[in-house]
Enzyme design. Structure first.
Site, short mmCIF file in Angstrom:
data_model
loop_
_atom_site.label_atom_id
_atom_site.label_comp_id
_atom_site.label_asym_id
_atom_site.label_seq_id
_atom_site.Cartn_x
_atom_site.Cartn_y
_atom_site.Cartn_z
N MET A 20 -28.49 -17.64 15.77
CA MET A 20 -29.29 -16.43 15.88
C MET A 20 -30.08 -16.18 14.59
SD MET A 20 -30.22 -14.19 18.03
CE MET A 20 -29.21 -13.47 19.32
N GLU A 38 -4.64 -11.58 8.84
CA GLU A 38 -4.53 -10.23 9.40
C GLU A 38 -5.77 -9.80 10.19
OE1 GLU A 38 -3.68 -11.08 6.38
OE2 GLU A 38 -1.66 -10.36 5.93
N LYS A 81 7.26 1.92 1.41
CA LYS A 81 8.47 1.11 1.60
C LYS A 81 9.73 1.98 1.57
CE LYS A 81 10.40 -3.33 0.32
NZ LYS A 81 10.31 -4.50 -0.56
N PHE A 116 2.15 -3.90 -7.74
CA PHE A 116 1.85 -5.19 -7.10
C PHE A 116 1.51 -5.00 -5.61
CE2 PHE A 116 3.38 -9.02 -4.82
CZ PHE A 116 2.40 -9.89 -5.28
N GLN A 117 0.43 -5.59 -5.20
CA GLN A 117 -0.06 -5.53 -3.81
C GLN A 117 -0.25 -4.09 -3.31
OE1 GLN A 117 2.24 -8.21 -1.23
NE2 GLN A 117 0.80 -9.83 -1.77
#
Lengths: 196, 588
Positions: B490, B66, B178, B128-129
């Site tokens: 760097m 993502e 949802k 969940f999640q």
């Protein structure tokens, strides 16, 4: 210097978190934060006091305004204003020393709002220093104060002043609801009268 | 249903209020906002939305992580000026977006992220999640929404688009439960239009400010324009150019300002700041007037603020009132859209003779520029500067370059001369390693006809290298140049300069990038000498598909000049006079 930000915020979940988060990020302590309903439905009025430099104050105001849920922000510490704080003070008191506390409450123009055989509760409205004064005197007798609950500051500009932004949005307070006969001078004269 | 049929029905949704599911409303609103491409990754809490996608004419790019989706949406926006859209599921899907959102926030990139969340019934129960993504992204979004009612979806998304592009642009997140996706509501695109944008009480250009600014410009002997990212964001290229030309004022650019003023323009001095050329920084320190246009005096361009441009009066033209007087105290703050402010200011600016000041600046260049590595004869060593120079020369500068963060990013900024805005896609504010590859994918999706190059270091490239698969799946012609020096370059440079060359945890073992590309079905080759660079670049350009070049450059080369942190702008570490690796370099 001390800043007093007055903001109109939308009544939505998380708005206070956004405000507080901004100060957390700047590592500035909020010394007082009071929120309640305003004259407009859906908008709450927030009074926030903090210590910051003048430049930081300007930036905080601009940053507060950047929050989408804030409709207007003003920094009114420097403007003529009326500031009040509410305190509820519970004090241990027996019939023997009650009269003494009653006298004190009278002097400070506070009032007793609850009374039991062992304690009483004092309600006081006023400027911060006056509340501090009462607390200090009550403390002179060790252990007398049982609990203190203070509201934080509520501040309003003096005079017939309203936010220009609210006006621009068509959200200015309904003019007709203002008392026609209260001129700015009269309002100002009334402004500093201590509530009984 | 075919794409045309989809387009037709989606269009009818926009004109006729229709009952749709929340999931359909998400897409219908995006179509209404002109979105054609979405970058994302499906998952349980956003599945209703993905299920409804087939009915709408939107191309979904499946990413491999993502973070890639957020960077792609960001790159899409930077290259096109349109709002990029990223989508993810709840929990880890949403948190994986955070780095990409923060990157967009720091660089003021308009972006909308849509995440699914658990059903409103279980919201806040550690389902969940489930993660409080609006809470998590509070400090890195311009605004965010948690939507748990189907009828609120269209308004929230439309509002998000408005917030993303208005004033100082930025990322906005819309988190949709949802059950809100599954429910139905009447979709009325017009009615969901957000309220008119509120006026900003501190946002006004007052007459006296304009007058004061014009007066300062008229009387300045040594003025410098500081050109920032706000120029391309507000489309003020023409106005800045007119100001510079009319008043003969040299222009110094921030990293994100590169391209907003043509590199080949006689008044362009180049990049300022930590790795800007020394004459640019010296000119700023010597200036008696700075005109800051859409830049925010970041610490990477000011050095220590207490020593910054002490001789100069400062005019700051900026859309965000919170930026004025934040890092540097200014004499005149003109708050408003840069283009609009300049349009008001320009009629007050008369022609001016700036030749003496320009001559002074010109004369300070000489000794320094001869040490440009690209001007030195081929010693058999390959320097990143050679690669950047050849890339610029061969593409004619007419390419979108997406860079990662680190040494190669600074070399790109120094040696690839950008003529046009939106041609450099780079993470300036947050300095996000792993940005280049996904951002380039976004840029290519936005501008399919442009030549797109990724320039990444061997370190950053490995952070998001999985997106090579996305390139293949989308059949994108993207050329990749890895500047491979076997170090986190760097950081190694800082260790060399400031930590007694204690190269702790910076030597880097990498896979064979050419083989890695091959495993993805992408052609590539390694390049080890300067002589091969041009040929390799041409080979990559001619290849029909994506192509990866692994440039094995000098391991311990450093970016010069450099202002060490804590130093003033003019206290720079210059290019070393004699580089032991390069023959015939003269002392500076």
């Amino acid at each position: 210097m001390l800043h007093t930000f007055v903001a109109y915020v939308e009544d939505l979940p998380g708005v206070l978190t956004r405000v507080a988060s901004l100060f957390r990020r700047l590592n500035i302590n909020i010394s007082s934060l009071t929120v309640g309903r305003s004259e407009r439905e859906g908008l709450s009025r927030l009074t926030l006091v903090c210590e910051a430099s003048e430049v930081a104050g300007h930036r905080i105001r601009a940053s507060l305004f950047k929050l989408e849920n804030i409709v207007d922000v003003d920094d009114i510490a420097k403007a003529p204003n009326v500031t009040r704080e509410l305190a509820l003070i519970k004090v241990a008191a027996t019939p023997r020393n009650r009269a003494q506390i009653f006298d004190l409450v009278e002097v400070f123009r506070a009032r007793i709002v609850d009374l039991t055989s062992e304690s009483l509760m004092i309600e006081m409205t006023g400027v911060e220093s006056k509340i501090e004064g009462l607390i200090e005197v009550l403390r002179e007798d060790d252990g007398r104060i049982l609990e203190i609950c203070r509201s934080g500051k509520m501040t309003m500009r003096r005079g017939h002043h309203t936010s220009s932004v609210l006006k621009a949005m068509g959200k200015a307070p309904d003019e007709s609801s203002l008392q026609e006969d209260v001129t700015e001078d009269a309002a100002e004269a009334n402004a500093d009268v201590e509530p009984a | 249903m075919g794409r045309n049929a989809n387009a037709k029905s989606a269009e009818s949704h926009l004109t006729t209020p229709t009952r749709l599911t929340g999931a359909e409303i998400v897409w219908a609103t995006l179509v209404g906002e002109g979105v054609t491409t979405v970058f994302g990754y499906p998952g349980g809490a956003i599945l209703p939305v993905y299920d409804a996608l087939r009915k709408f004419p939107i191309h979904h790019v499946l990413v491999r992580h993502e973070q890639g989706a957020a960077h792609m949406a960001d790159g899409y926006s930077r290259a096109s000026g349109k709002v990029g859209v990223a989508m993810a599921t709840s929990g880890p899907g949403a948190t994986n977006l955070v780095t990409g959102i923060a990157t967009a926030m720091l660089d003021s990139i308009p972006m909308v992220c849509i995440t699914g969340n658990v059903s409103s019934k279980v919201l806040g129960t550690d389902a969940f999640q489930e993660v409080d993504i609006t809470g998590i992204t509070l400090p890195v979004t311009k605004h965010n929404f948690l939507v748990n009612k189907t009828e609120d979806i269209a308004h929230a998304i439309r509002y998000a688009f408005q917030i993303a592009v208005s004033g100082r642009p930025g990322p906005v997140l819309v988190d949709i439960t949802k059950d809100a996706q599954q429910g139905t509501a009447i979709f009325d695109f017009e009615a969901a239009k957000p309220r008119a944008y509120r006026p900003h009480p501190m946002l006004h250009v007052d007459e006296s400010g304009l007058k004061h600014a014009a007066e300062l410009i008229k009387n300045a002997k040594r003025p410098v324009i500081l050109a920032g990212h706000g120029i391309s964001e507000s489309g003020a290229m023409e106005q800045v150019r007119t100001l510079a030309e009319r008043a003969q004022i040299p222009v110094a650019l921030t990293l994100l300002g590169l391209g907003s003023f043509p590199a080949s323009h006689a008044l362009n001095m180049g990049m300022m700041g930590m790795h800007g050329e020394s004459w640019v920084n010296t000119a700023i320190q010597e200036a008696d007037l700075l005109i800051a246009c859409g830049m925010r005096f970041d610490d990477r361009v000011t050095g220590t603020p207490s020593t910054y441009a002490l001789k100069a009066k400062k005019i700051h033209i900026e859309v965000d009132p919170a930026e004025v007087n934040k890092n540097v105290k200014v004499d005149v703050g003109l708050i408003g859209d840069l283009r609009e402010v300049l349009e008001e200011l320009l009629p007050r600016i008369a022609g001016r003779d700036g030749s003496a000041w320009l001559k002074t600046i010109e004369s300070s260049k000489g000794a320094v520029s001869v040490h440009d590595i690209k001007n030195l004869p081929d010693s058999g060593h390959l320097y990143a500067a050679h690669v950047m120079h050849d890339l610029w020369r061969i593409t004619g500068g007419d390419a979108i370059v997406a860079t990662d963060v680190g040494q190669h990013q600074m070399w790109e900024a120094q040696y690839f001369h950008h003529e046009t805005p939106r041609s450099l896609v780079t993470s300036g504010g947050l300095g996000t390693m792993g940005f280049a590859l996904p951002a380039a994918i976004g840029a290519k999706m936005a501008c399919p006809d442009k030549e797109v190059w990724v320039i990444a270091g061997d370190g950053g490239f490995q952070m998001t290298a999985a997106e090579l698969s996305t390139i293949v799946q989308e059949k994108l012609k993207i050329n990749i140049a890895i500047i491979n020096n076997g170090y986190l370059g760097m950081v190694r440079q800082w260790q060399e300069f400031f930590y007694e060359s204690n190269y702790e945890s910076t030597p880097l073992v990498s896979p064979d990038f050419v083989k890695l590309a091959d495993a993805h079905g992408i052609a590539g080759r390694a390049v080890t000498t300067r002589a091969e660079v041009a040929e390799a670049v041409n080979e990559a350009r001619k290849a029909p598909g994506a192509f990866l070049l692994n440039f094995m450059v000098e391991k311990e080369d450093s970016v010069y000049p450099m202002i060490p942190a804590g130093n003033a702008l003019h206290e720079m570490i210059r290019r070393p006079g004699k580089n032991p690796l390069v023959e015939s370099a003269d002392d500076e």
